[in-house]
Write an enzyme that holds these catalytic residues in place. Sequence first.
Site, mmCIF file in Angstrom:
data_model
loop_
_atom_site.group_PDB
_atom_site.id
_atom_site.type_symbol
_atom_site.label_atom_id
_atom_site.label_comp_id
_atom_site.label_asym_id
_atom_site.label_seq_id
_atom_site.Cartn_x
_atom_site.Cartn_y
_atom_site.Cartn_z
ATOM 1 N N SER A 158 0.854 -1.195 0.000
ATOM 2 C CA SER A 158 0.000 0.000 0.000
ATOM 3 C C SER A 158 0.890 1.245 0.000
ATOM 4 O O SER A 158 2.107 1.170 0.232
ATOM 5 C CB SER A 158 -0.903 0.011 1.238
ATOM 6 O OG SER A 158 -0.116 0.251 2.391
ATOM 7 N N ASP A 216 -1.292 -1.709 -3.880
ATOM 8 C CA ASP A 216 -2.655 -1.839 -3.350
ATOM 9 C C ASP A 216 -3.282 -0.443 -3.213
ATOM 10 O O ASP A 216 -2.657 0.461 -2.636
ATOM 11 C CB ASP A 216 -2.564 -2.530 -1.975
ATOM 12 C CG ASP A 216 -3.909 -2.952 -1.430
ATOM 13 O OD1 ASP A 216 -4.840 -3.173 -2.223
ATOM 14 O OD2 ASP A 216 -4.020 -3.075 -0.182
ATOM 15 N N LYS A 253 -16.462 -6.075 9.845
ATOM 16 C CA LYS A 253 -17.064 -6.070 8.508
ATOM 17 C C LYS A 253 -18.587 -6.086 8.533
ATOM 18 O O LYS A 253 -19.238 -5.438 7.742
ATOM 19 C CB LYS A 253 -16.565 -7.271 7.710
ATOM 20 C CG LYS A 253 -15.048 -7.234 7.509
ATOM 21 C CD LYS A 253 -14.601 -8.307 6.570
ATOM 22 C CE LYS A 253 -13.103 -8.463 6.571
ATOM 23 N NZ LYS A 253 -12.373 -7.252 6.154
ATOM 24 N N ASN A 290 -7.968 -10.483 -1.223
ATOM 25 C CA ASN A 290 -7.078 -9.607 -0.452
ATOM 26 C C ASN A 290 -7.201 -9.824 1.054
ATOM 27 O O ASN A 290 -8.295 -9.682 1.616
ATOM 28 C CB ASN A 290 -7.438 -8.141 -0.729
ATOM 29 C CG ASN A 290 -7.021 -7.674 -2.106
ATOM 30 O OD1 ASN A 290 -6.639 -8.481 -2.946
ATOM 31 N ND2 ASN A 290 -7.096 -6.381 -2.336
ATOM 32 N N ASP A 335 -5.317 -8.663 4.636
ATOM 33 C CA ASP A 335 -4.331 -7.874 5.378
ATOM 34 C C ASP A 335 -4.624 -7.921 6.880
ATOM 35 O O ASP A 335 -3.769 -8.280 7.693
ATOM 36 C CB ASP A 335 -4.354 -6.423 4.866
ATOM 37 C CG ASP A 335 -3.301 -5.559 5.540
ATOM 38 O OD1 ASP A 335 -2.382 -6.118 6.177
ATOM 39 O OD2 ASP A 335 -3.378 -4.327 5.445
HETATM 40 P P1 13P Z 1 -8.896 -6.858 4.967
HETATM 41 O O1 13P Z 1 -8.960 -5.609 5.773
HETATM 42 O O2 13P Z 1 -10.173 -7.636 5.046
HETATM 43 O O3 13P Z 1 -7.725 -7.700 5.284
HETATM 44 O O4 13P Z 1 -8.755 -6.424 3.416
HETATM 45 C C1 13P Z 1 -7.506 -6.077 2.893
HETATM 46 C C2 13P Z 1 -7.602 -5.453 1.555
HETATM 47 O O5 13P Z 1 -8.624 -5.441 0.896
HETATM 48 C C3 13P Z 1 -6.382 -4.834 1.020
HETATM 49 O O6 13P Z 1 -6.596 -4.172 -0.174
HETATM 50 O O1 G3H Z 2 -7.002 -1.897 2.170
HETATM 51 C C1 G3H Z 2 -6.060 -1.467 2.818
HETATM 52 C C2 G3H Z 2 -5.000 -2.419 3.231
HETATM 53 O O2 G3H Z 2 -5.410 -3.184 4.333
HETATM 54 C C3 G3H Z 2 -3.713 -1.673 3.484
HETATM 55 O O3 G3H Z 2 -3.789 -0.941 4.662
HETATM 56 O O4 G3H Z 2 -3.197 1.357 3.916
HETATM 57 O O5 G3H Z 2 -3.024 0.697 6.323
HETATM 58 O O6 G3H Z 2 -1.390 -0.181 4.631
HETATM 59 P P1 G3H Z 2 -2.782 0.319 4.899
HETATM 60 ZN ZN ZN Z 3 -8.558 -3.299 -0.342
#
Ligand code: 13P
Ligand code: G3H
Ligand code: ZN
Length: 316
Positions: A48, A81, A183, A253, A255
């Site tokens: 990101s 991302d 969510k 995805n 994270d």
């Molecule tokens: P989560 O927050 O569900 O892990 O999604 C991550 C994401 O979509 C990163 O682009």
């Molecule tokens: O969708 C966002 C991802 O989880 C990345 O998160 O922008 O805090 O790195 P971040």
């Molecule tokens: Zn995302």
Amino acid sequence: MIVTTAQLFKHAYGKYAVGAYNINNAEQAMGLFKGCISSKAPFIIQISKGARSYTDKRMLEAVIRAAAEIFPEAIFAVHLDHGDEATCYDCINSGFFSSVMIDASHDPFEKNVEITKRVVTAAHAKGISVEAELGMLGGVEEDIKVEEGNACLTDPDEAQDFVKQTGCDSLACAIGTSHGAFKFKGKQSLHFDVLDKIKAKLPGFPLVMHGSSSVPQDEVARINAAGGKIAGSMGVDVNEYLPAAKRGVTKVNIDTDGRLVWTRVHREFFRDKPSEFDFRPPGKIFIEEYAKFIASRNVLLGSANQLDSLHQSLGK
Ligand code: 13P
Ligand code: G3H
Ligand code: ZN
């Protein structure tokens, strides 16, 4: 070996989804590569804008290049991302990224098309794949917070039109998920009806599911038992990953779940060893626990054990 997301999706389409995991540091990179090699899975490393500026974008690049040398059998894409236009160009010109996401989903349809088209032209000139987004997920991404009421599912007719006009290589669709650990209010399923309609309008076209963390309740309970305060969290049902993949979702995805692994490991470690101040022992535990988590997700996504066949189809 770094490949494009388009190459990964060609192999995966309709059969399995490729896990797209965000990384920010060396420990996450080690855990990710270990987990993908032990489960013999191709994968996507997501970076990101925040991850690029956490230490220094060159640091992350060097970490990934080193990991690729340590694990030469790995096949993965390096993907930006939720990029804005300027960051997309920076990554396209870096000579390192094989895929970028242009996220203009917060703009009106026409402007989203306009911006995405410009990024596609620049990326394709260098052989780089482009993911775009249509529809709006709830939750927090980068510095933008979308209230649940403003989130809107992707319109299948618009999706078809958008892909035709922009020439993007994959499309992130809003099908009921959101970013982060909170969510849903109650038990909720993905909108498979919407996904079916998008697939019917875009047969064979790779779709992307953001906000796919499952937010394991046992993980949250352990975090809270070790001093955390994460209440009312809810994630995606992991048993819905494969049904989504069969409907054209080729990238999932994840994270937040990785952050929960990190939080649980470190909270428990320092709770049990309050006099400890060396960060390497919990760091080592995290690498192993994250690797286990990644391998478990690859099994659920159906990407586990696909590496040999992918190597063959790429002719390497
Ligand atoms: P989560 O927050 O569900 O892990 O999604 C991550 C994401 O979509 C990163 O682009
Ligand atoms: O969708 C966002 C991802 O989880 C990345 O998160 O922008 O805090 O790195 P971040
Ligand atoms: Zn995302």
